[in-house]
Design a protein around this motif. Structure first.
Motif, short mmCIF file in Angstrom:
data_model
loop_
_atom_site.label_atom_id
_atom_site.label_comp_id
_atom_site.label_asym_id
_atom_site.label_seq_id
_atom_site.Cartn_x
_atom_site.Cartn_y
_atom_site.Cartn_z
N SER A 25 -22.32 -50.44 66.99
CA SER A 25 -23.00 -49.76 65.88
C SER A 25 -24.35 -49.23 66.33
CB SER A 25 -23.18 -50.74 64.72
OG SER A 25 -21.92 -51.22 64.29
N LEU A 74 -27.18 -52.09 60.22
CA LEU A 74 -27.02 -53.10 61.26
C LEU A 74 -26.94 -54.51 60.67
CD1 LEU A 74 -29.42 -51.77 64.08
CD2 LEU A 74 -26.92 -51.75 64.03
N LEU A 77 -23.51 -54.80 59.06
CA LEU A 77 -22.49 -54.91 60.10
C LEU A 77 -22.52 -56.27 60.78
CD1 LEU A 77 -22.64 -51.35 61.73
CD2 LEU A 77 -20.75 -52.33 60.42
#
Length: 367
Positions: A25, A74, A77
């Motif tokens: 990511s 982030l 994720l």
């Protein structure tokens, strides 16, 4: 073995999944920063707390908002990777729980339990099936060893009990003929020695403690036949031999014992008169084959299937003399298995038995 406690495999896999997801990511967001905001200022913006809430508004797109959105993405994720990785790792490692449980039961002496892992064929299924097969072989081997130990104890106790009885009778009857007692004791002692030697030979074959060399199975069969020819003539049995050169790799002494046992067994368990034994060697499909057939009474296939078990003579096949100790075919089976071969026993339609020993042929060597 004592080991230092560490992280579980499931936690390691979870952190690995989350880490890879986070790195991927980050690389994706970096590419988006470079290609989408390349005309903007390249200064790194540290988003304020108020920017985090504005990150969900697509109309406020800009470097500051992009940085806030990147931080939120982030974090989300990372949480998703940890939770999802934990669940996926648990599902992936679930078969190991069943295998570990079966291993612990086996370590505690319970060999009847099986993993029985369901599902399609994969690495875990192959491991579970291999473990189940190992448990089955181990259970069968231990059961056979226990049965063999019980039978051997019984067989060894018989001559000792007879000896004790003869000695008790002699001690209670001072006028008893000592010559007859000595002869009977000698006969009992000879049988006990034969049984002990057979047990030692069987143990040696099972342990495969022998040196391999190239041997000709046809010469071994011929040697065994010539040795037992006087005994066959005494029993009124004719031996017919045929065959070709059949080179195998193994122990000459053990294979000679194998052939001797087969020919002796064929002579003893034959017709009362005018019996015949056929001994032949052939080579077929990378194997050398020794076949010993004999005439005799008709045999039940169910009885024949048990004749290679230790001390299983079969009442129909016991004779009054030279009946052996019940280990002849068991020794043949063990020697065959020790040489990576196969033993087959089939009743003949006309009466008698056909025994086939199939061994791997010795590798061809150029001179």
């Amino acid at each position: 073995m004592d080991r230092v406690p560490g992280l579980s495999v499931r936690l390691k896999l979870t952190l690995s999944y989350a880490g890879f997801l986070l790195v991927g990511s980050g690389l994706l967001l970096t590419a988006a920063w470079v290609f989408l905001l390349r005309d903007k200022s390249l200064r790194i913006f540290v988003p304020a707390p108020s920017d985090l809430l504005r990150a969900f508004d697509p109309t406020n797109f800009g470097p500051q908002i992009f940085g806030a959105a990147a931080v939120v993405a982030l974090v989300l994720l990372l949480l998703f990777g940890l939770v999802g990785g934990w669940i996926l790792a648990g599902r992936m490692l679930a078969p190991l729980t069943h295998i570990t449980d079966a291993t612990r039961r086996a370590a505690n002496g319970s060999l009847a339990h099986r993993v029985g892992l369901p599902g399609r064929q994969d690495e875990f299924r192959e491991l579970a099936d291999a473990f189940d097969a190992m448990l089955a072989r181990l259970e069968a081997h231990i059961a056979e060893q226990r049965r063999f130990a019980a039978n051997a104890s019984h067989e060894l106790r018989t001559p000792l009990a007879i000896t004790q009885t003869l000695l008790d009778v002699a001690s209670n009857d001072p006028d008893h003929d000592t010559g007859e007692l000595v002869e009977r004791l000698r006969a009992v002692n000879v049988r006990a020695i034969e049984l002990t030697e057979a047990l030692l030979l069987l143990s040696r074959a099972d342990q495969r403690s022998f040196t391999r060399e190239e041997v000709d199975l046809s010469l071994i069969a011929e040697e065994a036949t010539e040795t037992l020819l006087p005994f066959a003539e005494k029993k009124g049995v004719t031996i017919e031999t045929s065959g070709e050169v059949a080179r195998a790799s193994g122990s000459h002494a053990l294979l000679l014992q194998l052939a001797t046992n087969l020919v002796h067994n064929a002579i003893v368990h034959n017709l009362p008169e005018r019996g015949t034994v056929w001994v032949a060697t052939t080579v077929h499909s990378g194997n050398v084959i020794l076949t010993v057939e004999n005439t005799g009474e008709r045999l039940d296939p169910r009885l024949v299937s048990t004749l290679a078990e230790p001390f299983r003579r079969g009442t129909e096949r016991i004779h009054s003399d030279q009946a052996g100790v019940g280990l002849g075919l068991a020794i043949v089976k063990s020697i065959t298995q020790a040489h990576d071969g196969a033993l087959t026993l089939v009743p003949r339609s006309a009466g008698g038995l056909c025994v086939t020993v199939r061994l791997p042929a010795a590798p061809f060597r150029r001179i």
